[in-house]
Design a protein around this motif. Structure first.
Motif, PDB file in Angstrom:
ATOM      1  N   TYR A   1       0.859  -1.185   0.000  1.00 56.90           N
ATOM      2  CA  TYR A   1       0.000   0.000   0.000  1.00 56.90           C
ATOM      3  C   TYR A   1       0.893   1.231   0.000  1.00 56.90           C
TER       4      TYR A   1
ATOM      5  N   HIS B   1      -1.555   7.034  -0.410  1.00 54.74           N
ATOM      6  CA  HIS B   1      -2.855   7.354  -0.986  1.00 54.74           C
ATOM      7  C   HIS B   1      -3.854   6.214  -0.769  1.00 54.74           C
ATOM      8  N   MET B   2      -3.435   5.176  -0.082  1.00 54.34           N
ATOM      9  CA  MET B   2      -4.244   3.988   0.183  1.00 54.34           C
ATOM     10  C   MET B   2      -4.447   3.156  -1.086  1.00 54.34           C
ATOM     11  N   ASN B   3      -3.574   3.329  -2.081  1.00 50.47           N
ATOM     12  CA  ASN B   3      -3.577   2.420  -3.229  1.00 50.47           C
ATOM     13  C   ASN B   3      -3.101   1.070  -2.712  1.00 50.47           C
ATOM     14  N   LEU B   4      -3.756  -0.003  -3.133  1.00 49.66           N
ATOM     15  CA  LEU B   4      -3.420  -1.338  -2.629  1.00 49.66           C
ATOM     16  C   LEU B   4      -2.974  -2.233  -3.769  1.00 49.66           C
TER      17      LEU B   4
ATOM     18  N   ARG C   1      -6.980   1.586  -6.844  1.00 48.96           N
ATOM     19  CA  ARG C   1      -6.813   3.001  -6.514  1.00 48.96           C
ATOM     20  C   ARG C   1      -7.487   3.281  -5.178  1.00 48.96           C
ATOM     21  N   GLY C   2      -6.815   4.049  -4.322  1.00 43.25           N
ATOM     22  CA  GLY C   2      -7.325   4.326  -2.984  1.00 43.25           C
ATOM     23  C   GLY C   2      -8.639   5.061  -2.963  1.00 43.25           C
ATOM     24  N   ASP C   3      -8.919   5.888  -3.982  1.00 40.85           N
ATOM     25  CA  ASP C   3     -10.185   6.638  -4.024  1.00 40.85           C
ATOM     26  C   ASP C   3     -11.392   5.723  -4.183  1.00 40.85           C
TER      27      ASP C   3
ATOM     28  N   ILE D   1     -11.788   2.694  -2.784  1.00 39.57           N
ATOM     29  CA  ILE D   1     -11.929   1.740  -1.674  1.00 39.57           C
ATOM     30  C   ILE D   1     -12.813   2.318  -0.580  1.00 39.57           C
TER      31      ILE D   1
END
Length: 194
Positions: free
Chosen positions: A34, A37-40, A74-76, A78
């Motif tokens: 991760y 930006h909280m992209n996983l 993409r974190g947006d 989630i």
């Protein structure tokens, strides 16, 4: 959403996670990485989608499953993360130590085409450019001794220095040369004048 490097998510790396997205899909996979930006990154990911019942049939919603593999989310997108299970057990197989018995030979370093250099010096070919290629000769780069002379006093601006007699200077003037400090010869224009 911003996370610190020592965030709580770091302890869940390699866990099996279920991620819920904005559009209602759920993705299950091994949590690998991760960022802030909280992209996983999920490995061995599978997507689960709930589909509405078809017209005319009174079935409940059905769930469709797709295998995705490695996935970057993409974190947006989630909404939530839930833990599905612990990380898989490490596959540790006992590795047999294979040691060959000592033989009669001697171990020596294998060369790679360069001759062995003198310790403390660069190997041949890596010491710099060759003679006459790209750099001045080493003798030209050596410092030369400085010749020092007594300082010469210059007269102040606008003052004409007194003419020293030739005998006092220790040398007679050369033929065709006038003594220093004298007026210019007649008929010769001044420098810079037409």
């Amino acid at each position: 959403m911003s996370l610190s490097r020592t965030g709580k998510l770091l302890q869940y790396v390699n866990y099996r996670m279920r991620v819920t997205l904005i559009d209602g899909r759920q993705i299950c996979g091994r949590f690998m990485a991760y960022d802030r930006h909280m992209n996983l990154v999920l490995g061995d990911a599978e997507e689960f989608r709930k589909l509405p019942p078809k017209k005319g049939k009174s079935e409940d919603e059905r769930e469709e499953r797709r295998v995705l593999g490695m996935l970057l989310l993409r974190g947006d997108e989630i909404i939530s993360l839930t833990i599905e299970g612990p990380p898989p057990a490490e596959e540790t197989r006992p590795i047999k130590q294979q040691v060959a018995p000592a033989g009669p030979g001697v171990g020596r370093a294998a060369g790679r085409g360069l001759p062995v250099g003198i310790p403390g010096q660069a190997p041949a070919g890596l010491a710099g450019p060759g003679r006459g290629v790209g750099a001045p000769a080493p003798g030209m780069m050596a410092p030369r001794p400085q010749v020092t002379a007594a300082p010469v006093m210059r007269p102040p601006v606008g003052q004409v220095p007194p003419a020293a007699p030739a005998a006092a200077a220790g040398m007679p003037p050369q033929p065709g040369m006038r003594p220093p400090g004298g007026p210019p010869p007649m008929g010769v224009p001044r420098p810079g004048m037409p």
